[in-house]
Design an enzyme around this catalytic site. Structure first.
Site, PDB file in Angstrom:
ATOM      1  N   LEU A  46       0.814  -1.215   0.000  1.00 27.93           N
ATOM      2  CA  LEU A  46       0.000   0.000   0.000  1.00 27.93           C
ATOM      3  C   LEU A  46       0.844   1.259   0.000  1.00 27.93           C
ATOM      4  O   LEU A  46       0.403   2.317  -0.439  1.00 27.93           O
ATOM      5  CB  LEU A  46      -0.921   0.008   1.230  1.00 27.93           C
ATOM      6  CG  LEU A  46      -1.956  -1.115   1.312  1.00 27.93           C
ATOM      7  CD1 LEU A  46      -2.659  -1.079   2.657  1.00 27.93           C
ATOM      8  CD2 LEU A  46      -2.957  -1.007   0.177  1.00 27.93           C
ATOM      9  N   GLY A  47       2.045   1.192   0.544  1.00 28.45           N
ATOM     10  CA  GLY A  47       2.896   2.368   0.636  1.00 28.45           C
ATOM     11  C   GLY A  47       4.040   2.101   1.584  1.00 28.45           C
ATOM     12  O   GLY A  47       4.237   0.987   2.079  1.00 28.45           O
ATOM     13  N   GLY A  70       6.496   4.262   4.749  1.00 30.94           N
ATOM     14  CA  GLY A  70       6.808   5.450   5.532  1.00 30.94           C
ATOM     15  C   GLY A  70       8.071   5.243   6.331  1.00 30.94           C
ATOM     16  O   GLY A  70       8.880   4.348   6.040  1.00 30.94           O
ATOM     17  N   PHE A  81       8.422   4.051   9.230  1.00 31.43           N
ATOM     18  CA  PHE A  81       8.394   2.780   9.948  1.00 31.43           C
ATOM     19  C   PHE A  81       8.826   1.636   9.039  1.00 31.43           C
ATOM     20  O   PHE A  81       9.551   0.735   9.436  1.00 31.43           O
ATOM     21  CB  PHE A  81       6.981   2.535  10.468  1.00 31.43           C
ATOM     22  CG  PHE A  81       6.820   1.297  11.296  1.00 31.43           C
ATOM     23  CD1 PHE A  81       6.886   1.373  12.677  1.00 31.43           C
ATOM     24  CD2 PHE A  81       6.591   0.071  10.713  1.00 31.43           C
ATOM     25  CE1 PHE A  81       6.736   0.239  13.462  1.00 31.43           C
ATOM     26  CE2 PHE A  81       6.447  -1.066  11.477  1.00 31.43           C
ATOM     27  CZ  PHE A  81       6.520  -0.984  12.861  1.00 31.43           C
ATOM     28  N   GLY A  82       8.375   1.687   7.802  1.00 29.40           N
ATOM     29  CA  GLY A  82       8.634   0.615   6.863  1.00 29.40           C
ATOM     30  C   GLY A  82       7.450   0.455   5.926  1.00 29.40           C
ATOM     31  O   GLY A  82       6.516   1.260   5.936  1.00 29.40           O
ATOM     32  N   PRO A  83       7.428  -0.611   5.107  1.00 27.88           N
ATOM     33  CA  PRO A  83       6.334  -0.808   4.150  1.00 27.88           C
ATOM     34  C   PRO A  83       5.035  -1.234   4.838  1.00 27.88           C
ATOM     35  O   PRO A  83       5.049  -1.809   5.923  1.00 27.88           O
ATOM     36  CB  PRO A  83       6.860  -1.924   3.237  1.00 27.88           C
ATOM     37  CG  PRO A  83       7.829  -2.672   4.081  1.00 27.88           C
ATOM     38  CD  PRO A  83       8.473  -1.650   4.988  1.00 27.88           C
ATOM     39  N   VAL A  84       3.920  -0.939   4.170  1.00 21.33           N
ATOM     40  CA  VAL A  84       2.595  -1.319   4.644  1.00 21.33           C
ATOM     41  C   VAL A  84       1.934  -2.162   3.552  1.00 21.33           C
ATOM     42  O   VAL A  84       1.927  -1.784   2.382  1.00 21.33           O
ATOM     43  CB  VAL A  84       1.724  -0.088   4.951  1.00 21.33           C
ATOM     44  CG1 VAL A  84       0.371  -0.521   5.501  1.00 21.33           C
ATOM     45  CG2 VAL A  84       2.422   0.822   5.954  1.00 21.33           C
ATOM     46  N   ASP A 124       3.601  13.707  15.463  1.00 20.27           N
ATOM     47  CA  ASP A 124       3.847  13.562  14.028  1.00 20.27           C
ATOM     48  C   ASP A 124       2.532  13.626  13.256  1.00 20.27           C
ATOM     49  O   ASP A 124       2.305  12.847  12.327  1.00 20.27           O
ATOM     50  CB  ASP A 124       4.565  12.241  13.747  1.00 20.27           C
ATOM     51  CG  ASP A 124       5.234  12.230  12.356  1.00 20.27           C
ATOM     52  OD1 ASP A 124       5.484  13.333  11.812  1.00 20.27           O
ATOM     53  OD2 ASP A 124       5.508  11.144  11.829  1.00 20.27           O
TER      54      ASP A 124
END
Length: 832
Positions: free
Chosen positions: A522-523, A525, A527-530, A641
């Site tokens: 999905l994307g 950020g 944190f890492g991939p989703v 954030d």
């Protein structure tokens, strides 16, 4: 028909009070405005622009007294309900000596006033600010406002002075600091609008609850607010379906209930009848006659304290009242007569109430314990405690002899009671667990029966269990090894409380995401991939996979689990589970159909789907979510954030705040914190946080202000470049506002279809939120009020916008040695 509201404020039972009153059929031209050169006399009315509400003179049935009021226009006369009365305490009477008709007019001092036939003043708005430019307007919400036509300043409005009726858009509540009360008060009778015996409003409890009082005596109680609903109302919906939200600020001593009607085709109102029943009425173009959609009290058990102290009421049993376990009627004779008000008394004294020295020396002393009662309307007179978890709540109660019960409620957390437990009800649905303190002897009787039952079932089941023993032995051995490995993995988060959070097997996540297929991605950020996934039960989920190369790590992962597993609000994303296996660290969330807000707002083709109605709906939802984090949640959380990409949208475009990896919790009394590890996103960070590491609730307010201006303009602050003079969206917005051209900021796809006054109000609120000095920014509770159009706005000062005005190159050069920058966040890697 219509939206089914299930709420707790002050609304229920008996036939609906629909006032039959006489209104002359003739009226003046359909206008919603009264100027100083005009007046309204008997037979003339004001009609709101959308033909929804009408103001004029009326005479209740069976009465000769005359009043000025507001009523829904498109409901037949015989079924109309007057929703507001100007002169409810001073009715007009027509006499033979009158020199002319009564009239409503604007005086030379700018006040709206009601004059009788002898030109005597009967009622006025009593505004202290004189104005030569006053006009009166009736809105489609039913709000009568006195406005300065030059400055646009609202001098007075009827919504601030409710009678017996609560309309969507109103705010009912109080501010103890300002000495303000906006409560509903019933009519004296169906034919007499003067204040009656019943009042509906809020208590000063923390958290607040709604009451109907008969004089000074409680008549009905909603139970406390848990962040989305009143828990003492059995059939109340939470979330947007109810349309209700409670805004309260303990520091300001304020609590206000807001109501939003999402179905504009319906007329909805709630009112307090002369007999003390609170009702929600619904009507529309198809159903001309309003019908009762909800009411309270609706049965005998809803009446406050009907069963007395330590008595519980159940509407599905006969008799309705019984004593709690371990208690007996204080008067058996009265109890069997149906006189339950005396309540019940404890049968066996608690250990802590006795002289236990002799018992302890003989070894016979047994500790008190707790008996669990499920699906209960929790008692009145609670005390709220800041506790880490339910076990801490239990221990506090056990160590205080005066504590007779406790409950641990999602969204509220620890509540304890001392003295008599009053107004308890057994629900069929909903309700909460109440843990009642009993002596060991009361608990022991049930333990004997339980032991016998357990022994019997154990012996009878041995043969069946033996048949499966060998196969189960091997399976359990494998499971023990797997759990042991998982426990080792969890050593890094040994301080977390994951007792209420499911741990999902890694293999199941692999299957759900098709082995983290790129087609399911999905994307990505900080944190890492989703990834998108589908669990075994068919539920769609979003899986966040911590990247080994992420700037965020164990601390942020732990933070996200600890916070989101404890926070429950309709505008916060819901965490469904987590997984830690080896180096894999994953979080499993509810799947948001429309992904993140930035995928719509900053996309040239998709942003046309975000008309102003949807954008304002999203803005309000984000504000309510932040208010919950700052004031309504027992944890009191600073997000740190907040930005457009961290706002997720569900199928109905309802916003949900996500990504709590950087969030920090505050103590109830703490206002400011400092960190050497500045983390967040440039363009959204407040100056004091970016430059000095200081953060507070006002840091999130600053980020919200940036987001608000982005929602209005459709432009990303961090990529804004209009002219060399304006290197940030905030600077550009200020210049336009200061020059009186703020309308130029509006996203071109909304021009012509939005409410310009509402958009301009949001621009002003956004600029107030991004003020340089923390003290100049409003709290989120004030922001929610501002968005509700319930208060006048101060003028923002000119901010310096020092941090946002830097270009990306400047930022990178300044942070070259102390920070790492990725697409999502900035991190200064030092201890915090």
């Amino acid at each position: 028909m219509g939206i089914q509201y299930r709420i707790p404020f002050c609304f229920l039972s008996f036939p609906v009070l629909l006032i039959v009153f006489t209104i002359p059929s003739q009226h003046c031209s359909a206008t919603d405005t009264l100027t100083q050169s005009q007046q309204i006399s008997v037979g003339q009315t004001l009609i709101s622009a959308g033909q929804v509400f009408e103001l004029g003179f009326f005479i209740p049935s069976n009465s000769s007294k005359q009043y000025v009021g507001i009523w829904p226009k498109n409901i037949p006369i015989n079924d109309r309900k007057v929703v507001w009365v100007a002169n409810r305490e001073n009715p007009l009477t027509v006499t033979a000596t009158d020199s002319g008709p009564s009239n409503l007019t604007i005086g030379k001092d700018g006040n709206l006033r009601l004059l009788d036939g002898m030109n005597n003043r009967v009622w006025l708005t009593n505004v202290s600010v004189r104005s030569n430019n006053s006009i009166v307007m009736l809105s489609d919400k039913g709000d009568l406002t006195l406005v300065d036509s030059v400055s646009g300043l609202t001098l007075w409005e009827s919504f601030n002075y409710p009678c017996d009726t609560y309309l969507p858009g109103m705010m009912i509540g109080m501010n103890t600091t300002a000495g303000e009360k906006r409560f509903l008060s019933s009519w004296r009778t169906e034919d007499d609008p003067s204040p009656g015996e019943y009042v509906c409003g809020f208590s000063v409890d923390t958290p607040p609850q709604a009451f109907i009082w008969n004089g000074s005596k409680p008549y009905w109680r909603s139970g406390p607010w848990d962040g989305s609903k009143f828990i003492g109302v059995e059939d109340m919906d939470s979330g947007y379906s109810s349309g209700f939200n409670l805004v309260h600020d303990d520091q300001q001593g304020s609590v206000y209930l807001t109501w939003h009607n999402y179905n504009t085709s319906e007329i909805q109102f709630m009112f307090l009848t002369p007999d003390g029943t609170l009702k929600i009425m619904v009507g529309n173009e198809q159903v001309k006659n309003p019908y009762v959609n909800w009411m309270a009290p609706r049965n005998r058990c809803d009446i406050y304290g009907v069963c007395g102290p330590f008595g519980v009421c159940n509407n599905n049993t006969s008799p309705n009242c019984e004593c709690l376990k371990g208690f007996v009627p204080s008067s058996t004779e009265e109890w069997w007569k149906g006189n339950w008000a005396g309540g019940c008394v404890r049968k066996t004294e608690l250990l802590c109430e006795k002289n236990t020295s002799s018992l302890a020396s003989s070894g016979k002393a047994q500790n008190d314990g707790f008996w669990k009662l499920s699906s209960m309307k929790l008692p009145d007179h609670y005390e709220y405690l800041y506790a880490e978890d339910s076990s801490g709540c239990q221990q506090w109660c056990l160590s205080n002899c005066s504590c007779v019960a406790y409950a641990y409620v999602t969204g509220i957390h620890c509540m304890v009671w001392s003295g008599g437990l009053m107004d308890i009800q057994q629900f069929s649905l909903a309700g909460n667990d109440l843990f009642l303190r009993l002596s060991y002897s009361e608990l022991g009787k049930d333990m004997k029966n339980k032991k016998f039952f357990i022994s019997f079932t154990t012996i009878s089941g041995v043969a069946l269990l033996g048949a499966f023993m060998y196969g189960m032995h091997k399976w359990r051995a494998n499971q023990r090894v797997k759990r042991e490995n998982m426990r080792k993995d969890f050593k890094m988060v040994d301080s977390m409380d994951t007792s209420e959070l499911p741990i999902i097997d890694f293999d199941k996540i692999l299957v759900a995401t098709d082995n983290f297929s790129t087609t399911n991605k999905l994307g990505e950020g900080g944190f890492g991939p989703v990834y998108k996934g589908r669990l075994e039960d068919g539920q769609q989920v979003a899986v966040k996979r911590l990247s080994r190369h992420s700037g965020q790590g164990v601390e942020e992962f732990k933070n996200e689990i600890v916070l989101i597993s404890k926070l429950q609000h309709r505008n916060l994303v819901r965490l469904l589970g987590c997984c830690i296996e080896g180096e894999e660290k994953l979080l499993v969330y509810e799947y948001m159909t429309n992904k993140s807000l930035d995928t719509f707002l900053f996309d040239a083709t998709k942003r046309v789907k975000l008309d102003w109605t949807k954008r304002f709906h999203i803005i309000q939802g984000i504000a309510r979510g932040l208010l919950y984090l700052h004031r309504d949640s027992y944890l009191r959380v600073i997000h740190r954030d907040l930005k457009v990409s961290n706002i997720l949208l569900d199928n109905d475009m309802n916003p949900k705040i996500s990504d709590f990896g950087l969030a920090r919790t505050f103590r109830v009394t703490q206002e400011l914190a400092n960190t050497h590890r500045v983390m967040g996103t440039f363009g959204y960070m407040s100056p004091e946080y970016a430059m000095r590491g200081l953060f507070s609730e006002k840091s999130d307010v600053y980020s919200f202000g940036v987001l608000l201006l982005e929602m209005v303009s459709g432009v990303r602050n961090t990529s804004f470049h209009y002219h060399e003079k304006y290197l940030s969206l905030l600077g550009y917005a200020w210049e336009l506002y200061n020059e009186g051209q703020a309308s130029d900021l509006v996203d071109e796809v909304m021009v012509g279809s939005c409410s310009l006054s509402e958009v301009m109000r949001c621009v002003r609120i956004g600029l107030l939120c991004v003020q340089d000095h923390v003290a100049d920014r409003p709290t989120m509770s004030i922001v929610v009020l501002m968005l509700s159009n319930e208060m006048d706005l101060p003028h923002p000062k000119q901010p310096t916008f020092s941090i946002p005005s830097l270009s990306d190159a400047d930022l990178r050069s300044q942070c070259n040695k102390i920070c790492s920058i990725n697409e999502a966040s900035l991190s200064i890697i030092e201890g915090r």
